[in-house]
Design a protein around this motif. Structure first.
Motif, PDB file in Angstrom:
ATOM      1  N   GLU A   9      59.546  -2.506  40.837  1.00  0.00           N
ATOM      2  CA  GLU A   9      58.148  -2.417  40.432  1.00  0.00           C
ATOM      3  C   GLU A   9      57.224  -2.458  41.646  1.00  0.00           C
ATOM      4  O   GLU A   9      56.250  -1.685  41.738  1.00  0.00           O
ATOM      5  N   ASN A  13      54.808   0.662  42.772  1.00  0.00           N
ATOM      6  CA  ASN A  13      53.352   0.504  42.932  1.00  0.00           C
ATOM      7  C   ASN A  13      52.901   0.965  44.321  1.00  0.00           C
ATOM      8  O   ASN A  13      51.850   1.599  44.471  1.00  0.00           O
ATOM      9  N   GLU A  36      60.161   3.678  38.624  1.00  0.00           N
ATOM     10  CA  GLU A  36      59.432   3.303  37.408  1.00  0.00           C
ATOM     11  C   GLU A  36      60.322   3.382  36.178  1.00  0.00           C
ATOM     12  O   GLU A  36      60.272   2.516  35.303  1.00  0.00           O
TER      13      GLU A  36
END
Length: 397
Positions: A9, A13, A36
């Motif tokens: 994650e 990001n 993702e």
């Protein structure tokens, strides 16, 4: 998997930051999409929200608020109150949601379609891993008790709907109330896609239940809640096992959906990716079931067929479905249902012989599978209007 998911994650990001030029390269977009997808399929999803804000009632829009009207250890009764609508003007409808792994929010579309014409209540089941052991066990008899208690709470002239698995305990509860000449016996009951008699048109889940002994189910799928939950040491059927069973029935479709998500993310197709996420945020959100309830359901409903054989027990007595004579019966099935086959729900008519013909109906919806019986366009446009008309026909003013 939690540490790996957190790393994935964080890196996804980072790779999606718009002010880093390198993030717009094909390699970065591909890596971000892969990370993702990995994060999503290993995440534990929280309980979704119903999210109703308003509904149309007789051509006017009214705000909708959620209110818990009765709270029990394993379930709460939730009311979708339509602000500004006169209480008692529309029929009361109790929707009994399945206790089968998914939260009651899986019936969001069911409740939404009924809101314009009914005072809608729904059984909002609790995740068994959140129920402390001191609250005791919860079996199939307790489930029936809960349905009866909810109907008592709502009072006379309530209509009840059982969607899928609850068809059996709803039918049992209504039979017991009719047998006792209970003034709170519902005016009508609608059973949709339910396993009343799984000997008819057996599906893959039905066959699995027959091929394995109840001891196999107890030893293979029952676990204890771990220490970091309020329900520590409660015996449960974990929701993720139920989910894996459902997904394995259509594995190619689910794998294909996540492959398409990967490509949508690479291509920047936000709308398609958002639709995928909305569906799977709901579908992958699961809860644990009390072991007693799960095992008793497998044994009584799917292995021994006690309800259609008229030997279904409750608290030491046999449920007499022929005692139902004051509650109208409407059954709904889907032509392509691969969980509750054709005829399994209609069997309720066979074992409720004393219901007058004027108070019973059956409807087979063409072209829909199990979830299409209570969600989607066919439900909204073709099934829900029939349910509404049946309730209106048998509503006592």
């Amino acid at each position: 998997m939690a540490p790996m998911r957190m790393v994935a994650e964080a890196h996804a990001n980072l790779l999606n930051l718009p002010y880093l030029p390198a993030n717009f390269t094909p390699a970065a977009r591909g890596l971000a999409a892969g990370l993702e997808v990995f994060e999503r399929i290993t995440r534990r999803y929280d309980k979704p929200k119903f999210g109703f804000e308003s509904t149309m009632v007789r051509g006017k829009r009214h705000a909708v608020s959620e209110q818990v009207t009765l709270r029990l250890p394993f379930c709460q009764l939730k009311h979708f109150k339509r602000e500004g609508v006169e209480p008692g003007r529309d029929p009361k409808l109790l929707i009994v949601a399945p206790l089968s792994g998914h939260y009651a929010t899986l019936l969001r579309g069911t409740a939404e379609a009924m809101l314009p014409n009914h005072e809608v209540y729904i059984t909002d089941w609790r995740d068994a891993r959140q129920v402390p052991l001191r609250e005791g066990a919860f079996g199939l008899d307790d489930y029936i008790d809960y349905v009866i208690q909810f109907l008592h709470h709502l009072g006379p002239n309530t209509h009840v709907m059982g969607v899928c698995q609850p068809s059996v305990p709803v039918l049992a509860a209504v039979a017991l109330m009719n047998q006792a000449r209970d003034a709170n016996s519902p005016a009508s009951m609608t059973l949709m896609g339910g396993p009343i008699d799984t000997r008819l048109s057996p599906t893959v889940p039905n066959t699995l239940a027959q091929e394995r002994s109840i001891e196999w189910f107890e030893h293979s799928v029952i676990n204890h809640v771990p220490v970091n939950y309020p329900g520590f040491m409660r015996r449960v059927y974990p929701g993720f096992i139920q989910l894996s069973g459902f997904m394995s029935m259509n594995l190619d479709r689910h794998v294909g959906a996540h492959v398409r998500l990967f490509h949508h993310l690479i291509q920047g197709d936000g709308d398609s990716a958002r639709q995928h996420k909305t569906f799977y945020d709901e579908y992958l959100s699961v809860m644990d079931l009390p072991a007693e309830y799960y095992l008793e359901t497998v044994q009584r409903v799917f292995q021994e067929h006690l309800l259609p054989l008229r030997r279904f027990p409750w608290r030491g007595q046999i449920v007499d479905t022929n005692a139902i004579d004051r509650t109208a019966l409407f059954t709904v099935e889907g032509e392509l249902d691969d969980i509750s086959g054709i005829g399994q729900t209609h069997a309720a008519h066979t074992i409720c012989e004393r219901i007058p013909n004027a108070k019973r109906e059956h409807y087979l919806q063409a072209g829909v599978g199990h979830y299409g019986v209570f969600n989607g366009r066919r439900w909204r446009e073709e099934i829900a209007p029939r349910v509404t008309a049946f309730i209106a026909k048998h509503n006592k003013r």
